[in-house]
Enzyme design. Structure first.
Site, PDB file in Angstrom:
ATOM      1  N   TYR A 180      10.941   4.563   1.002  1.00  0.00           N
ATOM      2  CA  TYR A 180      10.944   3.108   2.144  1.00  0.00           C
ATOM      3  C   TYR A 180      12.790   2.958   1.220  1.00  0.00           C
ATOM      4  CZ  TYR A 180       7.977   0.626   4.384  1.00  0.00           C
ATOM      5  OH  TYR A 180       6.526   0.809   5.232  1.00  0.00           O
ATOM      6  N   ASP A 182       0.784  -1.315  -0.049  1.00  0.00           N
ATOM      7  CA  ASP A 182      -0.088   0.238  -0.072  1.00  0.00           C
ATOM      8  C   ASP A 182       1.050   1.265   0.204  1.00  0.00           C
ATOM      9  OD1 ASP A 182       1.221   0.313   2.446  1.00  0.00           O
ATOM     10  OD2 ASP A 182      -0.601   0.268   3.662  1.00  0.00           O
TER      11      ASP A 182
HETATM   12  P1  NAD Z   1      -1.168  -6.824  14.228  1.00  0.00           P
HETATM   13  O1  NAD Z   1       0.521  -8.286  14.915  1.00  0.00           O
HETATM   14  O2  NAD Z   1      -1.522  -6.795  14.689  1.00  0.00           O
HETATM   15  O3  NAD Z   1      -1.534  -8.570  13.501  1.00  0.00           O
HETATM   16  C1  NAD Z   1      -1.482  -9.457  12.795  1.00  0.00           C
HETATM   17  C2  NAD Z   1      -1.863 -10.793  13.048  1.00  0.00           C
HETATM   18  O4  NAD Z   1      -1.340 -11.877  12.761  1.00  0.00           O
HETATM   19  C3  NAD Z   1      -1.752 -10.887  14.676  1.00  0.00           C
HETATM   20  O5  NAD Z   1      -3.163 -11.358  15.658  1.00  0.00           O
HETATM   21  C4  NAD Z   1      -1.270 -12.837  14.922  1.00  0.00           C
HETATM   22  O6  NAD Z   1      -1.973 -13.258  15.708  1.00  0.00           O
HETATM   23  C5  NAD Z   1      -1.594 -12.506  13.609  1.00  0.00           C
HETATM   24  N1  NAD Z   1      -0.905 -13.917  12.629  1.00  0.00           N
HETATM   25  C6  NAD Z   1       0.498 -14.241  13.337  1.00  0.00           C
HETATM   26  N2  NAD Z   1       0.838 -15.255  12.226  1.00  0.00           N
HETATM   27  C7  NAD Z   1       0.043 -15.971  12.215  1.00  0.00           C
HETATM   28  C8  NAD Z   1       0.138 -17.224  11.307  1.00  0.00           C
HETATM   29  N3  NAD Z   1       0.804 -17.853  11.152  1.00  0.00           N
HETATM   30  N4  NAD Z   1      -1.910 -17.497  11.302  1.00  0.00           N
HETATM   31  C9  NAD Z   1      -2.420 -17.000  11.263  1.00  0.00           C
HETATM   32  N5  NAD Z   1      -2.738 -15.317  11.897  1.00  0.00           N
HETATM   33  C10 NAD Z   1      -1.078 -15.498  12.448  1.00  0.00           C
HETATM   34  O7  NAD Z   1       0.048  -6.919  12.947  1.00  0.00           O
HETATM   35  P2  NAD Z   1      -0.618  -5.160  12.143  1.00  0.00           P
HETATM   36  O8  NAD Z   1       0.449  -4.274  12.375  1.00  0.00           O
HETATM   37  O9  NAD Z   1      -1.941  -5.077  12.292  1.00  0.00           O
HETATM   38  O10 NAD Z   1      -0.024  -6.106  10.542  1.00  0.00           O
HETATM   39  C11 NAD Z   1      -0.477  -6.923  10.104  1.00  0.00           C
HETATM   40  C12 NAD Z   1       0.395  -7.056   8.547  1.00  0.00           C
HETATM   41  O11 NAD Z   1      -0.155  -6.558   7.770  1.00  0.00           O
HETATM   42  C13 NAD Z   1       1.503  -6.989   8.401  1.00  0.00           C
HETATM   43  O12 NAD Z   1       2.925  -8.080   8.085  1.00  0.00           O
HETATM   44  C14 NAD Z   1       1.980  -6.058   8.138  1.00  0.00           C
HETATM   45  O13 NAD Z   1       3.489  -5.705   7.725  1.00  0.00           O
HETATM   46  C15 NAD Z   1       1.511  -5.361   7.119  1.00  0.00           C
HETATM   47  N6  NAD Z   1       0.752  -4.470   6.623  1.00  0.00           N
HETATM   48  C16 NAD Z   1       1.353  -5.090   4.766  1.00  0.00           C
HETATM   49  C17 NAD Z   1       0.856  -2.998   4.524  1.00  0.00           C
HETATM   50  C18 NAD Z   1       1.555  -3.658   2.958  1.00  0.00           C
HETATM   51  O14 NAD Z   1       1.771  -2.084   2.035  1.00  0.00           O
HETATM   52  N7  NAD Z   1       1.367  -4.414   2.185  1.00  0.00           N
HETATM   53  C19 NAD Z   1       0.669  -2.070   5.087  1.00  0.00           C
HETATM   54  C20 NAD Z   1       0.318  -1.832   6.569  1.00  0.00           C
HETATM   55  C21 NAD Z   1       0.010  -3.407   7.049  1.00  0.00           C
HETATM   56  C1  G6P Z   2       3.250   1.001   4.931  1.00  0.00           C
HETATM   57  C2  G6P Z   2       4.174   0.146   4.506  1.00  0.00           C
HETATM   58  C3  G6P Z   2       4.018  -1.337   4.707  1.00  0.00           C
HETATM   59  C4  G6P Z   2       4.297  -1.033   6.263  1.00  0.00           C
HETATM   60  C5  G6P Z   2       3.466  -0.267   7.615  1.00  0.00           C
HETATM   61  C6  G6P Z   2       4.018   0.171   8.034  1.00  0.00           C
HETATM   62  O1  G6P Z   2       1.861   1.286   5.067  1.00  0.00           O
HETATM   63  O2  G6P Z   2       3.762  -0.046   2.476  1.00  0.00           O
HETATM   64  O3  G6P Z   2       4.033  -2.491   4.409  1.00  0.00           O
HETATM   65  O4  G6P Z   2       3.553  -2.541   7.331  1.00  0.00           O
HETATM   66  O5  G6P Z   2       4.291   1.119   6.422  1.00  0.00           O
HETATM   67  O6  G6P Z   2       3.292   1.261   9.090  1.00  0.00           O
HETATM   68  P1  G6P Z   2       3.931   1.041  10.851  1.00  0.00           P
HETATM   69  O7  G6P Z   2       2.871   2.244  11.373  1.00  0.00           O
HETATM   70  O8  G6P Z   2       2.942   0.018  11.637  1.00  0.00           O
HETATM   71  O9  G6P Z   2       4.690   1.817  11.273  1.00  0.00           O
HETATM   72 MN    MN Z   3       4.101  -2.086   2.019  1.00  0.00          MN
END
Ligand code: NAD
Ligand code: G6P
Ligand code: MN
Length: 444
Positions: free
Chosen positions: A267, A172
């Site tokens: 990044y 995102d």
């Molecule tokens: P969070 O820790 O609040 O939530 C993650 C959840 O995943 C937790 O409830 C945890 O118990 C669960 N989990 C962990 N391992 C698991 C497994 N093997 N099977 C099922 N569930 C499992 O984290 P968050 O800050 O809400 O972020 C969630 C994810 O989204 C992270 O990987 C973060 O980096 C990603 N993210 C990606 C983008 C992007 O641009 N690609 C943007 C925002 C967040």
């Molecule tokens: C951006 C990136 C994600 C990352 C997030 C971290 O959205 O694209 O991949 O997980 O930032 O944000 P945070 O608020 O958890 O530092």
């Molecule tokens: Mn990302």
């Protein structure tokens, strides 16, 4: 004819992003009709708080949607059309270690970049593959839209281990940055722009940006970025609002200065200005601490409040407006919209002068049969060389995971641009191995 209705499983049901995504799905129901939402997590306690609150919200606002939450894979993944995956293996406790261990040695500690990202990758690969396998076992026709991090390493792992799976890896960050750029030139939405972009995840550059009439928007955007990065003089989006993010948006000015022919992803600051990042990071209070004290507290507080009151009517929950890109992507598959997205896909020549097997982030057209790449041509020496080094890191991590190889992990850390030497790489690696016991495969 009634529109088809979809069943969606949110993997990482206990994520801080889950309520925002669930509300966004409700809001977008006209174009993406939902019949069932299921949450899946491997932490029952954490998920239950989020799920109970969402259950109350759904009962009050969309009782016709079937809702459930579970830690049982068969229940979670049977009879579904899409998996939206955002898991964090090891949760914030491990993110904190990813960020703090490298800092002990004066090295950038970041969620997805450098040693922190490598450590997180070694934890995530197994978790994401496991969910993909559950989906394929119980709903072989479903698609997984994955945004679990570190997306670059996870994507390389799925390319190596599950090359034929129906998974789309997406990030995102470009979405938010494109919103900001649209704002700079007075457009209402990024959807009024057409972009050229190449790179790896969290490691890329825009090289073309046009409006709908084909006018070149790069000169005006460059002018803003040269002076203010992605900050100042533009409206704020509803994501990335903390001060540390604002600092990242400002720093993009200096990242841009290194190559003013392109617009960089934010990044890149970790790779081009690691000394600056280290100087401006408190080794005892990193981004993980900010998120635990901020977003996690706020989301779980709102959930507990809704559960205690038995109603979600007084607010507390908000749809994640910016997450609508996920519905755009699901619609592209469900309705064959042929919309453009930046996806993380095997290169196969789309970046002409770069490793064909690399997972690159490039524009793709998405429809019901998946994606088609939009060729980006040959890229300049500077970007090509940076990407070659970084893709080497990502490939070595995946090989280390598959083979259980200590040597390859040491090489991956040594190759990372932000690690100064093989000696420091080894010190960090040995600490990370200790911290990640039970999460990483055993390395020999
Ligand atoms: P969070 O820790 O609040 O939530 C993650 C959840 O995943 C937790 O409830 C945890 O118990 C669960 N989990 C962990 N391992 C698991 C497994 N093997 N099977 C099922 N569930 C499992 O984290 P968050 O800050 O809400 O972020 C969630 C994810 O989204 C992270 O990987 C973060 O980096 C990603 N993210 C990606 C983008 C992007 O641009 N690609 C943007 C925002 C967040
Ligand atoms: C951006 C990136 C994600 C990352 C997030 C971290 O959205 O694209 O991949 O997980 O930032 O944000 P945070 O608020 O958890 O530092
Ligand atoms: Mn990302």
């Amino acid at each position: 004819m009634a529109k088809r209705q979809f069943a969606v499983t949110v993997a990482g049901g206990g994520s801080t992003f889950t309520p925002g995504i669930a509300l966004m799905l409700l809001k977008e129901r006209d174009r993406f009709p939902i019949r069932k939402i299921m949450f899946y997590d491997n932490d029952a306690e954490r998920q239950e708080i989020v799920a109970k609150a969402c259950e109350i919200y759904l009962r009050e606002n969309a009782p016709e949607i079937e809702f459930g939450y579970t830690t049982d894979p068969e229940t979670a993944f049977t009879d579904i059309d899409f998996v939206l995956a955002h898991i964090r293996v090891g949760k914030y406790a491990m993110r904190e270690k990813d960020e703090k261990i490298p800092m002990k040695y004066g090295v950038v500690g970041q969620e997805t970049c450098g040693p922190g990202g490598i450590a997180y990758g070694m934890r995530s690969i197994g978790g994401v593959i496991e969910i993909l396998d559950y989906m394929e076992k119980y709903s072989p026709n479903a698609w997984m839209l994955n945004y679990s991090n570190p997306a670059a390493i996870v994507a390389e792992a799925t390319r190596r281990l599950r090359p034929n799976s129906k998974i789309l890896n997406i990030c995102d960050m470009p979405i938010d940055l494109e919103e900001k750029m649209a704002n700079m030139v007075g457009l209402k939405s990024r959807k009024e722009m057409q972009v050229g972009y190449y790179g790896l995840n969290h490691f890329g550059w825009w090289h073309k940006i046009y409006d709908k009439d084909g006018n070149d928007l790069m000169p005006e955007i460059k002018k803003h970025v040269a002076e203010n990065g992605f900050a100042d003089g533009i409206a704020e989006t509803n994501q990335h609002v903390d001060d540390s993010w604002k600092e990242t948006f400002r720093k993009a000015r200096d990242v841009y200065a290194v190559d003013p022919s392109t617009i960089p992803n934010t990044y890149l600051k970790y790779y081009l200005y690691p000394d600056y990042v280290v100087e401006h990071t408190d080794p005892n209070h990193t981004r993980a601490n900010e998120v635990m004290e901020g977003r996690e507290k706020q989301v779980f507080g709102a959930c507990r409040d809704i559960i205690a009151k038995g109603t979600a009517k007084d607010g507390g929950f908000e749809a994640d407006a910016h997450a609508t890109y996920i519905v755009d992507l699901a619609c592209a598959i469900a309705e064959n919209t042929q919309e453009r997205f930046l996806l993380i896909v095997p290169n196969e020549g789309a970046v002409e002068n770069f490793d064909r097997t690399a997972m690159v982030e490039i524009p793709c057209i998405v429809g019901s049969n998946g994606y088609e790449r939009i060729a980006q041509g040959a890229i300049p020496q500077f970007q090509k060389s940076l990407m070659e080094q970084q893709v080497g890191v990502e490939k070595l991590v995946v090989e280390a995971w598959i083979e259980g190889s200590y040597q390859k992990m040491w090489q991956a850390l040594t190759l990372s641009k932000i690690v100064p030497s093989a000696r420091v790489a080894k010190l960090i690696l040995d600490d990370l191995i200790e911290a990640n016991k039970g999460y990483w495969p055993e390395l020999k």
